[in-house]
Design a protein around this motif. Structure first.
Motif, PDB file in Angstrom:
ATOM      1  N   MET A 139       2.525 -54.010 -13.319  1.00  0.00           N
ATOM      2  CA  MET A 139       3.412 -53.905 -12.166  1.00  0.00           C
ATOM      3  C   MET A 139       4.876 -54.041 -12.603  1.00  0.00           C
ATOM      4  SD  MET A 139       3.618 -53.380  -8.962  1.00  0.00           S
ATOM      5  CE  MET A 139       1.881 -53.351  -8.681  1.00  0.00           C
ATOM      6  N   GLU A 140       5.118 -54.925 -13.573  1.00  0.00           N
ATOM      7  CA  GLU A 140       6.489 -55.153 -14.027  1.00  0.00           C
ATOM      8  C   GLU A 140       7.121 -53.884 -14.592  1.00  0.00           C
ATOM      9  OE1 GLU A 140       8.798 -57.869 -17.328  1.00  0.00           O
ATOM     10  OE2 GLU A 140       6.981 -58.678 -16.414  1.00  0.00           O
ATOM     11  N   LYS A 141       6.336 -53.106 -15.355  1.00  0.00           N
ATOM     12  CA  LYS A 141       6.858 -51.856 -15.924  1.00  0.00           C
ATOM     13  C   LYS A 141       7.234 -50.871 -14.827  1.00  0.00           C
ATOM     14  CE  LYS A 141       5.586 -50.523 -20.512  1.00  0.00           C
ATOM     15  NZ  LYS A 141       4.729 -49.722 -21.366  1.00  0.00           N
ATOM     16  N   ILE A 142       6.404 -50.808 -13.803  1.00  0.00           N
ATOM     17  CA  ILE A 142       6.655 -49.888 -12.683  1.00  0.00           C
ATOM     18  C   ILE A 142       7.941 -50.273 -11.965  1.00  0.00           C
ATOM     19  CG2 ILE A 142       5.826 -49.143 -10.418  1.00  0.00           C
ATOM     20  CD1 ILE A 142       2.969 -49.399 -11.545  1.00  0.00           C
ATOM     21  N   LEU A 143       8.059 -51.555 -11.619  1.00  0.00           N
ATOM     22  CA  LEU A 143       9.248 -52.013 -10.891  1.00  0.00           C
ATOM     23  C   LEU A 143      10.506 -51.862 -11.732  1.00  0.00           C
ATOM     24  CD1 LEU A 143       7.770 -55.168  -9.144  1.00  0.00           C
ATOM     25  CD2 LEU A 143       8.277 -52.943  -8.122  1.00  0.00           C
ATOM     26  N   SER A 144      10.396 -52.141 -13.006  1.00  0.00           N
ATOM     27  CA  SER A 144      11.546 -51.996 -13.899  1.00  0.00           C
ATOM     28  C   SER A 144      11.988 -50.537 -13.977  1.00  0.00           C
ATOM     29  CB  SER A 144      11.184 -52.521 -15.286  1.00  0.00           C
ATOM     30  OG  SER A 144      12.247 -52.369 -16.169  1.00  0.00           O
ATOM     31  N   ALA A 145      11.027 -49.638 -14.072  1.00  0.00           N
ATOM     32  CA  ALA A 145      11.354 -48.209 -14.142  1.00  0.00           C
ATOM     33  C   ALA A 145      12.012 -47.740 -12.853  1.00  0.00           C
ATOM     34  CB  ALA A 145      10.094 -47.391 -14.430  1.00  0.00           C
ATOM     35  N   GLU A 183       6.238 -43.699 -19.552  1.00  0.00           N
ATOM     36  CA  GLU A 183       5.722 -44.914 -20.189  1.00  0.00           C
ATOM     37  C   GLU A 183       5.265 -45.936 -19.148  1.00  0.00           C
ATOM     38  OE1 GLU A 183       8.908 -46.105 -22.774  1.00  0.00           O
ATOM     39  OE2 GLU A 183       8.330 -44.658 -24.327  1.00  0.00           O
ATOM     40  N   ALA A 184       5.883 -45.911 -17.975  1.00  0.00           N
ATOM     41  CA  ALA A 184       5.478 -46.804 -16.883  1.00  0.00           C
ATOM     42  C   ALA A 184       4.264 -46.245 -16.143  1.00  0.00           C
ATOM     43  CB  ALA A 184       6.642 -47.013 -15.919  1.00  0.00           C
ATOM     44  N   GLY A 185       3.856 -45.028 -16.495  1.00  0.00           N
ATOM     45  CA  GLY A 185       2.696 -44.413 -15.881  1.00  0.00           C
ATOM     46  C   GLY A 185       2.974 -43.739 -14.549  1.00  0.00           C
ATOM     47  N   LEU A 186       4.239 -43.576 -14.202  1.00  0.00           N
ATOM     48  CA  LEU A 186       4.601 -43.017 -12.902  1.00  0.00           C
ATOM     49  C   LEU A 186       4.569 -41.496 -12.856  1.00  0.00           C
ATOM     50  CD1 LEU A 186       7.499 -45.488 -12.160  1.00  0.00           C
ATOM     51  CD2 LEU A 186       5.358 -45.322 -10.894  1.00  0.00           C
ATOM     52  N   VAL A 187       4.838 -40.866 -13.985  1.00  0.00           N
ATOM     53  CA  VAL A 187       4.825 -39.406 -14.038  1.00  0.00           C
ATOM     54  C   VAL A 187       3.936 -38.951 -15.192  1.00  0.00           C
ATOM     55  CG1 VAL A 187       7.136 -39.155 -13.054  1.00  0.00           C
ATOM     56  CG2 VAL A 187       6.865 -39.194 -15.526  1.00  0.00           C
ATOM     57  N   GLU A 188       3.485 -37.724 -15.063  1.00  0.00           N
ATOM     58  CA  GLU A 188       2.746 -37.109 -16.162  1.00  0.00           C
ATOM     59  C   GLU A 188       3.340 -35.740 -16.413  1.00  0.00           C
ATOM     60  OE1 GLU A 188      -1.280 -37.166 -14.811  1.00  0.00           O
ATOM     61  OE2 GLU A 188      -1.046 -35.378 -13.584  1.00  0.00           O
ATOM     62  N   VAL A 189       3.166 -35.272 -17.631  1.00  0.00           N
ATOM     63  CA  VAL A 189       3.725 -33.971 -18.003  1.00  0.00           C
ATOM     64  C   VAL A 189       2.572 -33.000 -18.208  1.00  0.00           C
ATOM     65  CG1 VAL A 189       3.810 -34.548 -20.459  1.00  0.00           C
ATOM     66  CG2 VAL A 189       5.317 -32.782 -19.553  1.00  0.00           C
ATOM     67  N   GLN A 190       2.816 -31.782 -17.754  1.00  0.00           N
ATOM     68  CA  GLN A 190       1.831 -30.726 -17.907  1.00  0.00           C
ATOM     69  C   GLN A 190       2.513 -29.567 -18.634  1.00  0.00           C
ATOM     70  OE1 GLN A 190       0.384 -29.283 -14.181  1.00  0.00           O
ATOM     71  NE2 GLN A 190      -1.401 -28.320 -15.097  1.00  0.00           N
ATOM     72  N   PRO A 191       2.176 -29.376 -19.909  1.00  0.00           N
ATOM     73  CA  PRO A 191       2.797 -28.263 -20.636  1.00  0.00           C
ATOM     74  C   PRO A 191       2.197 -26.928 -20.180  1.00  0.00           C
ATOM     75  CG  PRO A 191       1.488 -29.653 -22.121  1.00  0.00           C
ATOM     76  CD  PRO A 191       1.299 -30.166 -20.736  1.00  0.00           C
ATOM     77  N   ILE A 192       3.071 -26.033 -19.777  1.00  0.00           N
ATOM     78  CA  ILE A 192       2.663 -24.681 -19.388  1.00  0.00           C
ATOM     79  C   ILE A 192       3.565 -23.719 -20.154  1.00  0.00           C
ATOM     80  CG2 ILE A 192       2.462 -23.009 -17.521  1.00  0.00           C
ATOM     81  CD1 ILE A 192       1.950 -25.346 -15.624  1.00  0.00           C
ATOM     82  N   ALA A 193       2.953 -22.955 -21.046  1.00  0.00           N
ATOM     83  CA  ALA A 193       3.684 -22.063 -21.950  1.00  0.00           C
ATOM     84  C   ALA A 193       4.734 -22.885 -22.690  1.00  0.00           C
ATOM     85  CB  ALA A 193       4.268 -20.891 -21.188  1.00  0.00           C
ATOM     86  N   PRO A 212      -0.339 -45.286  -9.871  1.00  0.00           N
ATOM     87  CA  PRO A 212       0.632 -46.390  -9.866  1.00  0.00           C
ATOM     88  C   PRO A 212       1.209 -46.675  -8.481  1.00  0.00           C
ATOM     89  CG  PRO A 212       1.262 -44.724 -11.472  1.00  0.00           C
ATOM     90  CD  PRO A 212       0.059 -44.223 -10.767  1.00  0.00           C
ATOM     91  N   PHE A 213       1.335 -45.642  -7.673  1.00  0.00           N
ATOM     92  CA  PHE A 213       1.875 -45.841  -6.327  1.00  0.00           C
ATOM     93  C   PHE A 213       0.853 -46.514  -5.427  1.00  0.00           C
ATOM     94  CE2 PHE A 213       4.522 -42.581  -8.208  1.00  0.00           C
ATOM     95  CZ  PHE A 213       5.776 -43.097  -7.958  1.00  0.00           C
ATOM     96  N   LEU A 214      -0.426 -46.253  -5.671  1.00  0.00           N
ATOM     97  CA  LEU A 214      -1.473 -46.965  -4.943  1.00  0.00           C
ATOM     98  C   LEU A 214      -1.472 -48.448  -5.332  1.00  0.00           C
ATOM     99  CD1 LEU A 214      -4.400 -44.376  -5.155  1.00  0.00           C
ATOM    100  CD2 LEU A 214      -2.951 -44.909  -3.177  1.00  0.00           C
ATOM    101  N   GLN A 215      -1.271 -48.725  -6.627  1.00  0.00           N
ATOM    102  CA  GLN A 215      -1.183 -50.113  -7.087  1.00  0.00           C
ATOM    103  C   GLN A 215       0.019 -50.814  -6.458  1.00  0.00           C
ATOM    104  OE1 GLN A 215      -0.966 -49.330 -11.289  1.00  0.00           O
ATOM    105  NE2 GLN A 215      -3.087 -49.972 -11.607  1.00  0.00           N
TER     106      GLN A 215
END
Length: 109
Positions: free
Chosen positions: A1-7, A50-60, A71-74
């Protein structure tokens, strides 16, 4: 939780989260929409990732960033514990105010 709030505590990162609520975007699109430099956005996205809030999807040759739901549910679960405390306090305040109104009516005020 601390990483999320800090981010989320950094204003630019919070703006990025707000933007990504609408739809996924590339780093360049985020930079353009928020009027930030691309390296600055990349740095913020790294922290959010790193806080787990976003993910990256490589397309081309593009990297699309989108919000992760978990993380938002948490965060919501954590906030829920505070909601119940505040609801109880508001209920007691309501009872007290009703009691005061009753006393005012008794005294003809």
């Amino acid at each position: 939780m601390e990483k999320i709030l800090s981010a989320l505590a950094e204003p630019n990162r919070l703006q990025i989260i707000e933007l990504l609520r609408e739809e996924p975007y590339t780093v360049g699109e985020i930079a353009e929409r928020l009027r930030l430099r691309q390296p600055q956005v990349s740095k913020h996205l790294k922290v959010l990732s790193e806080a787990g809030l976003v993910e990256v999807q490589p397309i081309a040759n593009k990297r699309i960033y989108k919000l992760r739901r978990q993380p938002f549910l948490q965060l919501d679960d954590w906030l829920e514990s505070f909601r119940s405390v505040w609801e109880e306090r508001f209920d007691r305040l309501d009872e007290y105010l009703e009691e005061l109104k009753g006393k005012q009516r008794e005294h003809g005020e």
